[in-house]
Design a protein around this motif. Sequence first.
Motif, PDB file in Angstrom:
ATOM      1  N   THR A  74       0.801  -1.275  -0.061  1.00 21.73           N
ATOM      2  CA  THR A  74       0.128   0.088   0.003  1.00 21.73           C
ATOM      3  C   THR A  74       0.895   1.247  -0.084  1.00 21.73           C
ATOM      4  O   THR A  74       0.510   1.977  -0.695  1.00 21.73           O
ATOM      5  N   THR A  75       2.016   1.209   0.770  1.00 24.08           N
ATOM      6  CA  THR A  75       2.763   2.487   1.055  1.00 24.08           C
ATOM      7  C   THR A  75       3.350   2.852  -0.181  1.00 24.08           C
ATOM      8  O   THR A  75       3.197   3.832  -0.802  1.00 24.08           O
ATOM      9  N   ALA A  79       2.685   5.891  -2.681  1.00 24.49           N
ATOM     10  CA  ALA A  79       3.731   7.062  -2.795  1.00 24.49           C
ATOM     11  C   ALA A  79       4.226   7.014  -4.174  1.00 24.49           C
ATOM     12  O   ALA A  79       4.260   8.091  -4.819  1.00 24.49           O
ATOM     13  N   ILE A 205       4.966   9.249   1.328  1.00 25.47           N
ATOM     14  CA  ILE A 205       4.991   8.311   2.318  1.00 25.47           C
ATOM     15  C   ILE A 205       4.540   8.479   3.607  1.00 25.47           C
ATOM     16  O   ILE A 205       3.308   8.006   4.346  1.00 25.47           O
ATOM     17  N   GLU A 208       0.555   9.772   3.432  1.00 30.71           N
ATOM     18  CA  GLU A 208      -0.349   8.614   3.416  1.00 30.71           C
ATOM     19  C   GLU A 208      -0.510   7.913   4.925  1.00 30.71           C
ATOM     20  O   GLU A 208      -1.554   7.429   5.467  1.00 30.71           O
ATOM     21  N   ALA A 209       0.593   7.813   5.532  1.00 32.13           N
ATOM     22  CA  ALA A 209       0.718   7.460   6.729  1.00 32.13           C
ATOM     23  C   ALA A 209      -0.274   8.151   7.756  1.00 32.13           C
ATOM     24  O   ALA A 209      -0.890   7.568   8.540  1.00 32.13           O
ATOM     25  N   SER A 212      -3.852   7.381   6.958  1.00 26.80           N
ATOM     26  CA  SER A 212      -4.332   6.329   7.539  1.00 26.80           C
ATOM     27  C   SER A 212      -4.306   6.088   9.260  1.00 26.80           C
ATOM     28  O   SER A 212      -5.227   5.637   9.603  1.00 26.80           O
ATOM     29  N   SER A 223      -2.541  -0.668   6.253  1.00 25.23           N
ATOM     30  CA  SER A 223      -1.593   0.745   6.195  1.00 25.23           C
ATOM     31  C   SER A 223      -0.502   0.499   7.188  1.00 25.23           C
ATOM     32  O   SER A 223      -0.861   0.273   8.346  1.00 25.23           O
ATOM     33  N   TRP A 224       0.646   1.091   7.207  1.00 26.38           N
ATOM     34  CA  TRP A 224       1.525   1.183   8.270  1.00 26.38           C
ATOM     35  C   TRP A 224       0.802   2.250   9.214  1.00 26.38           C
ATOM     36  O   TRP A 224       0.973   2.188  10.287  1.00 26.38           O
ATOM     37  N   LEU A 249       8.272   2.648   8.782  1.00 29.24           N
ATOM     38  CA  LEU A 249       8.010   3.901   8.039  1.00 29.24           C
ATOM     39  C   LEU A 249       9.293   4.886   8.064  1.00 29.24           C
ATOM     40  O   LEU A 249       9.709   5.192   6.880  1.00 29.24           O
ATOM     41  N   THR A 252      11.776   3.403   5.594  1.00 25.00           N
ATOM     42  CA  THR A 252      11.560   3.506   4.036  1.00 25.00           C
ATOM     43  C   THR A 252      11.833   4.863   3.695  1.00 25.00           C
ATOM     44  O   THR A 252      12.531   5.080   2.937  1.00 25.00           O
TER      45      THR A 252
END
Length: 271
Positions: A74-75, A79, A205, A208-209, A212, A223-224, A249, A252
Amino acid sequence: MTAWRRLDPTARIGAGLLLGLVLMALLAPAIRPGDPLAIVAEPLLRPFADAAHPLGTDRLGRDVLAGLMHGARTTLLVAVASAAAALGAGSVVGVLAGFRGGLADAVLMRITEAFQTVPGFLLALAAVSVTGPSVPTLILAIALGGWTPAARVVRAEVLSLRERDFVAAARTMGMGPFAIAFREILPNAFGPVGSLAAITVAAAILIEAALSFLGFGDPNRVSWGSMIAEGRAVLRTAPFLSVVPGLALVATVLTVHLVGQGLTRGGPGHG
């Protein structure tokens, strides 16, 4: 000399780590098949307490390792897709503003400045709140707040390129203005945008985190950010539920920055 040897050492480290992350995402269905949101064991198993679930389980009994691996999918999807959309849209706006000049330049740059006054995260949050959470919505929402740097960089490059000899030659050959802008100028102006790619992906990234984490991610995908949020309720008794995806996270984002910095410093001529 191979392309790998021409990379800056920092880029090599980052590329190796990024390759590992991509492989983890691609192999997730094979290593941890099935629905990562399914309940598979008793809740709150500690890491390494059960060989079948080496990173333990969450409050509902879902496998943390499965969530981590499928969350990487997902990440990376959100991203990379949102960064590509942002860089593409920004490049189009920048080349139109720089090449056409005049009123078109003034209008497009005022629009760009208007978007820049609002933080990208707030734009994404507002867009997702209106349209509802889903992966396509997340991609478009994050791109909505991330296209302006590319627009300004491409515009600056186009302003320096539009009076070059190869543009005059294209006009002499009878090429139309849009053909000149997108076939002749844009490929030459797109180079500096590559340096923005790592920053754009890393920002995507994190956004999105964050979305979520706040409950605005796709509810049908692990998702993270949602994993970190899930661990908040038991942070004192089971901190690993938030720490594991949080470390993933951070790693990454750092990996993406390593690749970007290494490529910027390295270049093709470095060994």
